[in-house]
Design an enzyme around this catalytic site. Structure first.
Site, PDB file in Angstrom:
ATOM      1  CB  CYS B  90      -0.992  -0.045   1.164  1.00 38.68           C
ATOM      2  SG  CYS B  90      -2.410   1.037   0.921  1.00 38.68           S
ATOM      3  CG  HIS B 222      -3.515  -3.619   3.299  1.00 37.46           C
ATOM      4  ND1 HIS B 222      -2.486  -3.013   3.989  1.00 37.46           N
ATOM      5  CD2 HIS B 222      -4.187  -2.612   2.677  1.00 37.46           C
ATOM      6  CE1 HIS B 222      -2.534  -1.694   3.813  1.00 37.46           C
ATOM      7  NE2 HIS B 222      -3.561  -1.426   3.022  1.00 37.46           N
ATOM      8  CD  GLU B 224      -0.995  -5.548   6.031  1.00 29.10           C
ATOM      9  OE1 GLU B 224      -0.720  -6.078   4.941  1.00 29.10           O
ATOM     10  OE2 GLU B 224      -1.363  -4.357   6.135  1.00 29.10           O
TER      11      GLU B 224
END
Lengths: 784, 277
Positions: B90, B222, B224
């Protein structure tokens, strides 16, 4: 005034006798400075300081005695709210409430929660107002020593299609933009919240905001200087953005009928807040590890003047503040502006003088505050004194520009406001036509009940990586804030002005009831509640009656809805934090409807049992909890389909609410994954609840509901008397159900709700349901 | 903790560093959050670098532009040149683009940009789950994607306002496919056909681009936030949604892996680290 100190500059010592010119001088000051205090209050101030007050004293006390800070109209009623229970660590009084959450890896953790309003600023400058709302509430949670793990906004807007629709639509867009710009950049997940549209908010939108945090129990920090400061010198470190003139008079602004006052709105900076939160964390770790006691408080209403006096006074101490040491971004500001402006992104820290250089080094060198924002830095601005006097000096000669007993500054004022009963219209519609396919479409595609996904699409709900159920997936957003722990937190905020308008007691009680139901429907056990009480002018006896009734309703519901898990004690659901927002009325219009908004946080011991609302498998049973009562006053059906407000609202039955909540929690515990979905019944009743459960399955399959026995009975279909619907796997529904529970139907293939003799194709409604909000609020403005 | 040392760089305004480090650690990597100006951290010794999401330096000038000029990025550029794996997520991807590390066709030049989202009827920030396919040519030489199968559909969340990859003139058509590491697709892996499955109007449906060598990866989604199965929305369609709906308790620890874990597991795999779960 002590004999060995000179009188504050510009004031003569007045102890020698009454000053015949005092009243006219005070009146002159009140008018010239635009103060909210009354002449009576100004006289009281003069008697406290024993002379004509200095400009700084006038502004300081004006803020401290504002409705916003002193709760002067509401305090007598707020005392009736239950605030204590075994899990409560800290109730209302400091910046945020604290309850025990769990023990993980041998460390005890607490949940920290705060609830505020930012109504007036958001009406005038929606982007800045809503952003600052988030900025302010997260500071309240940070300063308890917590990491902020979520925020949610409870929004009440005017009618976007009404006569003031254009203004309302731009406020909606601005508020949503302010929320995402601040919270997304700060890196705090947005936990949804709710949005209500009603023409009564055309001139006064409500932007309530809640922040939740997580803190080690032994690392909770208090917002006052520690007792140790009597033996060892403690200083006040001011850290953050350099002080400017923004937000000067903000608390006063929030405590009067709304008029355009742009200067009273502050400017928020989530970037600086993010860096500050990391630096604060490093500072607190250092202090905890060295075993150093300290105090920590955010700067909000009243700025430096409030934070310094409160930190000192709550420990029975005093402070000497050197205004020349305050970093400013504009030279030449009057001292009362430097002392009282509400410049955002600042904290006050009370630490021993010896450690101050290390602390300042973390802020200014490790995190390079001065480089990241011109003028931002940490600086010692004062020292705490055992002598309980508040003193402010400036200039080379350290001229005194304020001096007052610290205790007097925080003592506040209190009023008993008169009230007179003013019940809402109780009339019922003469006829209640019921055409389920048309009614359900109308309700699902109207502004009141269409999907809020357009709003949520701007919010970052997943940053921090703890989010398990997002807005729209369940009745309450569920997060797992402790990596490696099974514990989850569910949180929901609610308040139905359409009920409150008819009966403010019921409005208050149901605000608690619905927030509890939303949390329970996910499988969580409520731990605590917060409230924000949004009303019109409290000096109007009918408004004050609405306020009293609403508080009575909240108190009653909280007394009924403590749901202890292990202990058998009958503790209430404690209100641990809250806020009162009066004067939500415009000079031309009337007051807003009574709008108590309640937020409830609950705990799931094992978050894997967290339930969403989406239907899962055809053939499942649909179990209804809660009898459908003929009490449709304020209901979505009356408003959207009949065009009538109604008068007979659902009565809050605390015993039943409690039994139903415990029943849901037991079913989830005993049946586990065989409870596929759970949804509370609120706006639109059983029919809309089932339609929402069906629509929530649409993205991966298409399931609907069959209701054989409801016919075309508006009570059975649309009554908003409290309840729950559970989807329970085929053949797994218990035989011995309590009297308030019964199977009302089953899950079927297809995006459909089928009654006896009617059927609604939800697929044809879906795009209207999901796209309506964007098409009204965003797309029609030609934005691409 | 032993294992390959991974620096998760914290810039002023980063806000995804902790969960990113967590997701990496759960794959046996020794991931540490390192403050951007911490000269005592010894980042030269790190085996890999992750630039996490957030709003570094308040997105001043352009998202990622200021961070790309920080001294710490010199070390990252050197490490990337030496073949060490670098991942930007990002805002981290925006920094890698602004530093010229990706696409890296000519060294040190900025040849791509992450422009504002373009979608019908809305502007600004967009959060939603999307679906991705690995780029044929890149995945094989990219350590982060080394465990992805060709044609494997990967659902991940996006959350950004500037995620539309655009390339310097002539770049995309000829050399784009060589660096397009992840591409937006429909839930079944088919052509996204514009919004919403291409959520931001990104050129060539690119969701992630790498350098030509493949060791530097800039991705907008993302991973994570999808490292664990419980993070996946229960309404997601496809096999990951089915797995999520079948998830049942009790759930101690992090539970089963989610779709995003493959990015961190891929790096661990490239170092020969495997975690029994």
């Amino acid at each position: 005034m002590t004999a060995d100190r000179p009188a504050p500059a510009g004031c003569r010592d007045d102890r020698s006798g009454p000053d015949p010119g005092l009243d006219s001088a005070l009146i002159g000051e009140i008018e010239a400075r635009g103060l909210a205090m009354t002449l009576e209050e100004a006289r009281h101030l003069a008697s406290i300081v024993g002379r004509r007050p200095t400009p700084l004293e006038l502004h300081l006390f004006d803020t401290m005695w504002s409705e916003h800070c002193s709760y002067k109209s509401s305090r007598s009623q707020l005392r009736t709210l239950p605030t204590d229970a075994p899990q409560v660590v800290l109730g209302p009084g400091e910046d945020a409430g604290v309850v025990r959450l769990c023990v993980h890896d041998g460390v005890e953790y607490d949940l920290v929660i705060a609830h505020e309003s930012h109504n007036h600023p958001s009406q005038i400058l929606p982007v800045e107002g809503a952003a600052t709302g988030i900025g302010g509430i997260v500071r309240d949670v940070y300063c308890m020593g917590a990491d902020v793990i979520g925020v949610l906004d409870l929004l009440r807007f005017g009618d976007p299609l009404g006569p003031r629709g254009s203004r309302t639509r731009s406020i909606v867009r601005g508020v949503v933009e302010g929320i995402w710009q601040y919270a997304n950049a700060l890196g705090v997940p947005n936990l949804g919240g709710d949005t209500v549209f009603c023409g009564s908010y055309d001139d006064n939108c409500l932007v309530n905001v809640v922040a939740v945090g997580l803190a080690r129990h032994d690392w909770i920090v208090h917002s006052y200087v520690p007792e140790r400061a009597r033996d060892e010198e403690y200083v006040l470190i001011l850290v953050g953005k350099p002080t400017d003139d923004t937000g000067f008079g903000g608390a006063t602004f929030a405590s009067a009928v709304l008029e355009e006052q742009l200067g009273a709105v502050q400017v928020a900076d989530p970037f600086l807040k993010r860096v500050l939160s990391e630096a604060n964390r490093a500072v607190q770790r250092l202090l905890h590890e060295r075993g150093i006691e300290f105090g920590f408080k955010d700067l909000g209403a009243g700025g430096i003047a409030c934070v310094s006096s409160e930190m000192a006074a709550h420990s029975g101490m005093g402070i000497e503040l050197d205004l020349d040491r305050v970093p400013v971004s504009i030279e030449g500001l009057p001292p009362e502006v430097v002392a009282c402006a509400e410049t955002q992104e600042r904290f006050g820290l009370a630490v021993p003088r010896d450690i101050a250089p290390d602390i300042i080094g973390i802020y200014n060198d490790d995190y390079e505050l001065p480089r990241l924002f011109p003028g931002a830095r940490a600086e010692v601005v004062g020292r705490f004194t055992p002598d309980p006097v508040y003193r402010v000096t400036r200039g080379a000669g350290r001229d005194l520009i304020a001096e007052a007993p610290a205790e007097a500054i925080v003592a506040g004022v209190s009023y008993e406001r008169p009230w007179s009963e003013a019940p809402g219209d109780q009339s019922e519609p003469a006829e209640r036509a019921c055409d389920p396919p048309a009614d359900i479409e109308r309700m699902l595609t109207g502004m009141a009940c269409c999907s809020r996904s357009a709003i949520w699409s701007y919010y970052d709900s997943e940053v921090q990586g703890n989010t398990m159920l997002r807005p729209g997936e369940s009745d309450a957003v569920v997060i797992r804030p402790l990596p490696g722990s099974s514990v989850g937190i569910a949180i929901s905020g609610d308040g139905n002005p359409f009920i409150g308008r008819i009966d403010p007691f019921q409005g208050g009680a149901h605000a608690v009831g619905e927030a509890v139901r939303n949390v329970v429907a996910t499988g969580a056990r409520p731990m605590c509640a917060t409230d924000c009480l949004n009303f019109g002018n409290p000096e109007d006896p009918s408004v004050f009656w609405q306020f009293r009734e609403s508080v009575r309703g909240i108190a009653h519901a909280c007394e009924c809805l403590g749901l202890p898990d292990v202990s058998e004690c009958e503790a209430p659901l404690p209100i641990v934090s809250g806020n009162v927002s009066f004067y939500n009325q415009s000079p031309g219009g009337g007051p807003i409807p009574p709008s108590p908004i309640v937020c409830v946080a609950g705990r799931l011991d094992d978050a894997s049992h967290a339930r969403g609302i989406g239907l899962r498998s055809a053939g499942s049973s649909l179990l209804l909890l809660g009898e459908r009562m003929d009490a449709l006053g304020g209901s979505l059906y009356y408003r959207e389909c009949i065009g009538h407000a109604g008068g007979r609202v659902p009565g809050f039955d605390g015993t039943l609410e409690r039994k139903m909540a415990l029943c849901v929690l037991e079913l989830l515990r005993d049946l586990g994954d065989d409870v596929h979905a759970c949804h509370d019944i609120s706006e639109g009743g059983l029919a809309v609840a089932l339609a929402e459960m069906s629509l929530a399955s649409r993205s991966w399959t298409c399931l609907g509901a069959e209701l054989p026995d409801t016919g075309r009975d508006p009570v059975a279909l649309y009554s908003e008397s409290p309840g729950y619907v559970l989807e329970i796997a085929q053949g797994r529904c218990p035989e011995d159900l309590p009297p308030f529970a019964r199977v009302v139907g089953r899950v079927v293939e297809g995006l459909v709700i089928r009654g006896s003799g009617w059927s609604v194709d939800l697929e044809s409604i879906a795009s209207g349901h999901f796209d309506r909000l964007a098409s009204v609020v965003w797309r029609e403005e030609g934005l691409t | 903790m032993s294992g390959p040392l991974v620096a998760v760089l914290q810039f002023p305004g980063s806000n995804c560093e902790y969960e990113t480090a967590r997701a990496a650690r759960s794959q046996g990597l020794d991931a540490r959050v390192v403050r951007w100006n911490d000269r005592s951290a010894g980042i030269e010794a790190c085996d890999a670098f992750i630039l996490p999401g957030g709003f570094s330096f308040q997105d001043r000038v352009r998202a990622g532009a200021v961070a790309a000029k920080e001294a710490v990025m010199d070390a990252v550029v050197r490490a990337a040149g030496a073949g060490k794996p670098v991942l930007g997520i990002c805002n981290g991807a925006q920094i890698l683009v602004e530093s010229g590390l990706v696409p890296g066709w000519s060294a040190g030049n900025v040849e791509a940009a992450l422009a504002g989202n373009m979608s019908p009827g809305r502007s600004g920030y967009l959060s939603r789950w999307i679906y991705l396919l690995p780029g044929q040519e890149v995945a094989a030489r990219c350590p982060w994607l080394s465990l992805m199968e060709p044609g494997q559909v990967l659902p991940l969340p996006i959350a950004h306002a500037e995620g539309r990859f655009v390339f310097a003139t002539g770049g995309a058509s000829s050399r784009g496919p060589q660096v397009t590491a992840l591409r937006y697709c429909a839930p079944d892996g088919g052509d996204p056909g514009g919004f919403p499955w291409n959520p931001n109007g990104s050129c060539d449906d690119a969701a992630a681009i790498s350098n030509m060598e493949g060791n530097v990866l800039a991705m907008m989604p993302h991973p994570e936030r999808a490292a664990c199965l419980w993070q996946v929305p229960p309404s997601l369609c496809g096999p990951w949604g089915d797995r999520r709906r079948a998830l049942s308790g009790p759930m101690e620890g992090t539970g089963p892996e989610g779709p995003g874990a493959t990015v961190f597991a891929g790096l661990a795999n490239s170092f020969g680290v495997r975690v029994d779960r």
